[in-house]
Design an enzyme around this catalytic site. Structure first.
Site, PDB file in Angstrom:
ATOM      1  N   THR A  27       0.873  -1.175   0.000  1.00 37.55           N
ATOM      2  CA  THR A  27       0.000   0.000   0.000  1.00 37.55           C
ATOM      3  C   THR A  27       0.907   1.221   0.000  1.00 37.55           C
ATOM      4  O   THR A  27       2.117   1.098   0.202  1.00 37.55           O
ATOM      5  CB  THR A  27      -0.875   0.062   1.271  1.00 37.55           C
ATOM      6  OG1 THR A  27      -0.038   0.304   2.408  1.00 37.55           O
ATOM      7  CG2 THR A  27      -1.665  -1.223   1.482  1.00 37.55           C
ATOM      8  N   VAL A  83       7.502  -2.270   7.308  1.00 33.68           N
ATOM      9  CA  VAL A  83       7.517  -0.800   7.376  1.00 33.68           C
ATOM     10  C   VAL A  83       8.117  -0.241   6.090  1.00 33.68           C
ATOM     11  O   VAL A  83       9.275  -0.516   5.755  1.00 33.68           O
ATOM     12  CB  VAL A  83       8.312  -0.309   8.608  1.00 33.68           C
ATOM     13  CG1 VAL A  83       8.350   1.220   8.629  1.00 33.68           C
ATOM     14  CG2 VAL A  83       7.705  -0.860   9.891  1.00 33.68           C
ATOM     15  N   LYS A  84       7.281   0.538   5.383  1.00 31.86           N
ATOM     16  CA  LYS A  84       7.718   1.098   4.103  1.00 31.86           C
ATOM     17  C   LYS A  84       8.258   2.507   4.337  1.00 31.86           C
ATOM     18  O   LYS A  84       7.578   3.357   4.934  1.00 31.86           O
ATOM     19  CB  LYS A  84       6.511   1.126   3.155  1.00 31.86           C
ATOM     20  CG  LYS A  84       6.834   1.175   1.696  1.00 31.86           C
ATOM     21  CD  LYS A  84       5.541   0.997   0.912  1.00 31.86           C
ATOM     22  CE  LYS A  84       5.751   1.074  -0.555  1.00 31.86           C
ATOM     23  NZ  LYS A  84       4.468   1.116  -1.267  1.00 31.86           N
ATOM     24  N   LEU A  85       9.492   2.715   3.870  1.00 31.34           N
ATOM     25  CA  LEU A  85      10.198   3.975   4.142  1.00 31.34           C
ATOM     26  C   LEU A  85      10.664   4.592   2.831  1.00 31.34           C
ATOM     27  O   LEU A  85      11.069   3.866   1.906  1.00 31.34           O
ATOM     28  CB  LEU A  85      11.451   3.688   4.976  1.00 31.34           C
ATOM     29  CG  LEU A  85      11.277   3.024   6.340  1.00 31.34           C
ATOM     30  CD1 LEU A  85      12.608   2.433   6.799  1.00 31.34           C
ATOM     31  CD2 LEU A  85      10.770   4.040   7.355  1.00 31.34           C
TER      32      LEU A  85
END
Ligand code: E4P
Length: 216
Positions: A27, A83-85
């Site tokens: 997402t 965790v998207k960074l």
């Protein structure tokens, strides 16, 4: 190659999961913003209830401290949250800190091979080159996948290449040929991946021939 769906729409995720070949979900803030009547974290939780594979939830902060604070909240949602960074200096530091503590990360908005090299050194679990957006600006998205594959293979980096911003089936075929570890795509690409007119006409003929030979 793992196949992820790139959406925050629950119906689409359930439809893809029902095919039995869905490995995860990506997402981003824009995708979750399209979903009405649900909070950011609540939607990520709902997605994790449908899919047991990796579900990428992106931070909104652009500074290291903010990213770390958000990451601490995101990982409470479910054990399969990744965790998207963003691939920036602060994102790289957060990637290293989170990787060292055993939290999986997905480094996003990657558009050139040195970004991929840096995030692999920081221990990223996934790295997301955006191939469609490169094609949009008259660059070659697939070339980036090939270069990343070469760099990762040269040095044995274990970060998984997650081809993102896939727009059509040709992208998907080329990613598979290039050795992308994962591809994330909209439901439309997943649904059309089985299409071929000769399959349809061949099947029609088999059924017609059977019915003629064995009436009733
Ligand atoms: C991936 O993680 C991104 O959410 C996505 O693939 C972006 O795709 P787009 O360029 O079609 O928005």
């Amino acid at each position: 190659m793992d196949l992820y769906i790139d959406t925050a729409n629950l119906d689409e995720i359930k439809e893809a999961a029902a095919l039995g070949i869905l490995d995860g979900v990506t997402t981003n803030p824009s995708l979750i913003a399209k979903e009405k009547g649900v909070t950011y974290h609540a939607r990520l939780k709902q997605i994790c209830e449908v899919v047991s594979g990796p579900v990428s939830g992106e931070v909104i902060s652009t500074d290291y401290a903010g990213m770390m604070k958000e990451a601490a909240e995101l990982i409470k949602i479910a054990p399969n949250i990744v965790v998207k960074l963003p691939t920036t200096i602060d994102g790289l530091k957060a990637c290293k800190a989170l990787s060292d503590q055993g939290t999986k990360t997905n480094m996003t908005l990657v558009f050139q091979p040195l970004q991929a090299l840096m995030v692999a050194k920081a221990g990223a679990f996934l790295v997301s080159p955006f191939i469609g957006r490169l094609d949009d600006v008259a660059e070659d998205g697939m070339d980036l996948i090939h270069r990343m594959r070469q760099i990762y293979d040269n040095y044995g980096f274990r970060t998984k290449i997650l081809a993102a911003s896939i727009r059509h089936n040709k992208h998907l075929v080329d990613c598979a040929l290039a050795g992308s570890d994962v591809a994330t795509m909209p439901l439309s690409v997943i649904k059309t991946a089985l299409n071929h007119p000769l399959t349809d006409s061949g099947l029609k003929k088999f059924v017609e021939d059977y019915k003629k030979a064995f009436p009733g």
